[in-house]
Design an enzyme around this catalytic site. Structure first.
Site, PDB file in Angstrom:
ATOM      1  N   TYR A   1      29.836  47.461  40.123  1.00  0.00           N
ATOM      2  CA  TYR A   1      29.896  46.731  41.397  1.00  0.00           C
ATOM      3  C   TYR A   1      31.217  45.968  41.521  1.00  0.00           C
ATOM      4  O   TYR A   1      31.900  46.021  42.548  1.00  0.00           O
ATOM      5  CB  TYR A   1      28.709  45.786  41.481  1.00  0.00           C
ATOM      6  CG  TYR A   1      28.653  44.953  42.737  1.00  0.00           C
ATOM      7  CD1 TYR A   1      28.401  45.531  43.975  1.00  0.00           C
ATOM      8  CD2 TYR A   1      28.833  43.574  42.687  1.00  0.00           C
ATOM      9  CE1 TYR A   1      28.334  44.773  45.126  1.00  0.00           C
ATOM     10  CE2 TYR A   1      28.770  42.799  43.833  1.00  0.00           C
ATOM     11  CZ  TYR A   1      28.520  43.401  45.052  1.00  0.00           C
ATOM     12  OH  TYR A   1      28.457  42.638  46.194  1.00  0.00           O
TER      13      TYR A   1
ATOM     14  N   SER B   1      33.010  40.020  47.198  1.00  0.00           N
ATOM     15  CA  SER B   1      32.237  39.358  46.148  1.00  0.00           C
ATOM     16  C   SER B   1      33.168  38.760  45.107  1.00  0.00           C
ATOM     17  O   SER B   1      34.208  39.357  44.785  1.00  0.00           O
ATOM     18  CB  SER B   1      31.302  40.362  45.471  1.00  0.00           C
ATOM     19  OG  SER B   1      30.723  39.803  44.309  1.00  0.00           O
TER      20      SER B   1
END
Length: 428
Positions: free
Chosen positions: A235, A222
């Site tokens: 995250y 990501s």
């Protein structure tokens, strides 16, 4: 004369910045640098000659830009590698990228091993129904060492003496939202447990099979692991750890002939991103477990806005997963796979701004791109908090369970919920 000299130095300064940035990208992608450096030197000389002839710096830079656009088309196309007889293991195939990739690769002739959390779930049943007999469904929770070992045993039993051509690390979760200070320790641990330690364990376990085949490792990561997206600290931290591990592995596996690629997707509708029940559960748990003083400092209205912004962002996410699936395929069949793939609209622009613009502009761009907050934390508001808000927050806290016990046990409770709701689809 002085004006000509000024134009020359402006053009050379801009060009040097572009060439330096381009060379940094070239070195990062492991492209053969000899011919590329020669080409850039040639362009440098061309721009210098154009400037010496009195042409404006803008024209010189336009010529440089035209060359940059045309260079990729000078390389002859390379035929992809055959897919028949090659085996690929994909994690997190209950939904999202994993499920779509399993279907695509199976249709192209790969022998696919698809791991799912729930063999009786909707995603697993659909894969069993639409895919060929080559596909093997394997129940595996990547946080459980016993599951991983059993998956390895089943894979080796089917492959025999053959190696594994590809490992697609796709499984991942985003178990929180909110400012770094508001994120519970259980959320940080939850993200790390799946996104980093789980992927690490799977990769290490299957590496002997990958080395035997001189295969490929493809990891769906990501951009939040490299850029400071607001409200995604837990995250992003787990993806940052994953990115460093994968990049280190890339260097170490080069002598073995194993190629390693990382995919950085844009925002897509996967996993629990569009599940309103999931976000409500996260929000309520956060309110119940924040220290009262911290809840008073930020205010419930501030956190409510954050939840709503996340839900709005999820609704606008792209439903077409093909940009990511196409990059997974390219990383598996290209004779010269890229080290990094930017998958989806806007990701290339975001990285361009992050790489070449001042950090203040890059940070502002991220803030506007992701969560456009309008509500200030209560302690920063000019008029401060009122008594009714404080009373409401106190009521919330009085009804909450023991904080230490709940925070410690939350990951276990959430993980049971995740298995039931099939939460192991990637959140890009």
């Amino acid at each position: 004369m002085e004006e000509h000299a000024l134009l020359f130095w402006i053009s050379m300064g801009l060009m040097s910045a572009m060439v330096g940035g381009a060379m940094r990208k070239i070195l990062a992608t492991h492209v053969s640098t000899g011919p590329t450096m020669a080409a850039w030197l040639g362009v440098t000389m061309l721009v210098e000659r154009l400037s010496s002839l009195g042409l404006p710096a803008v024209l010189a830079l336009a010529a440089l830009g035209a060359v940059c656009l045309l260079v990729p088309y000078w390389s002859p196309p390379v035929a992809p590698l055959p897919t028949e007889g090659r085996a690929v293991f994909i994690t997190g195939c209950d939904s999202g990228f994993g499920k779509s990739a399993a279907q695509k690769l199976d249709a192209l002739g790969f022998e696919v091993f698809a791991s799912v959390l729930d063999l009786s779930g909707e995603g697993a049943q659909e894969l069993q129904r639409v895919c060929s007999s080559r596909l093997t469904l394997i129940q595996m929770d990547i946080t459980q060492a016993q599951d991983i070992q059993q998956a390895l045993a089943r894979t080796k039993a089917k492959l025999g003496l053959r190696g594994l051509w590809g490992l697609v690390n796709n499984a991942g979760v985003c178990v929180n939202f909110g400012d770094a200070e508001l994120s519970l320790m259980s959320n940080y641990k939850g993200c790390m447990e799946v996104n980093f330690f789980g992927t690490l364990s799977v990769t290490q376990t299957f590496l002997p099979l990958l080395r035997r085949a001189k295969g490929r490792i493809v990891t769906v990561s990501s951009p939040s692991g490299e850029q400071p997206f607001p409200c995604l600290a837990a995250y992003g931290a787990s993806k940052a750890a994953l990115n460093l591990f994968i990049n280190t592995l890339r260097h170490e596996l080069e002598p073995w002939g194993v190629k390693v690629s990382t995919i950085l997707p844009a925002s897509f509708k996967t996993g629990q991103s569009s599940n309103s029940e999931y976000w409500e559960l996260q929000y309520k748990h956060l309110l119940q477990n924040l220290p009262p003083a911290l809840l008073e400092e930020y205010g419930e209205e501030y956190m409510l806005e954050t939840k709503q912004l996340f839900q709005q962002h999820a609704k606008m996410a792209n439903e077409d997963l093909s940009p990511v699936i196409d990059t997974i395929l390219d990383a598996l069949v290209s004779p010269r796979p890229k080290v990094r793939y930017y998958a989806g609209p806007g990701v290339g622009l975001m990285y361009f701004i992050h790489s070449y613009f001042p950090m203040s502009l890059s940070d502002r761009f991220l803030q506007r791109l992701f969560v456009k907050k309008k509500v200030l934390p209560r302690a920063l508001q000019k008029h401060g908090s009122n008594s009714s808000d404080s009373h409401n927050n106190n009521n919330i806290d009085k009804g909450s369970p023991n904080r230490t016990q709940t925070s410690t046990s939350y990951w276990r409770t959430w993980h049971i919920y995740a298995c039931n709701k099939v939460k192991q689809g990637t959140v890009g």
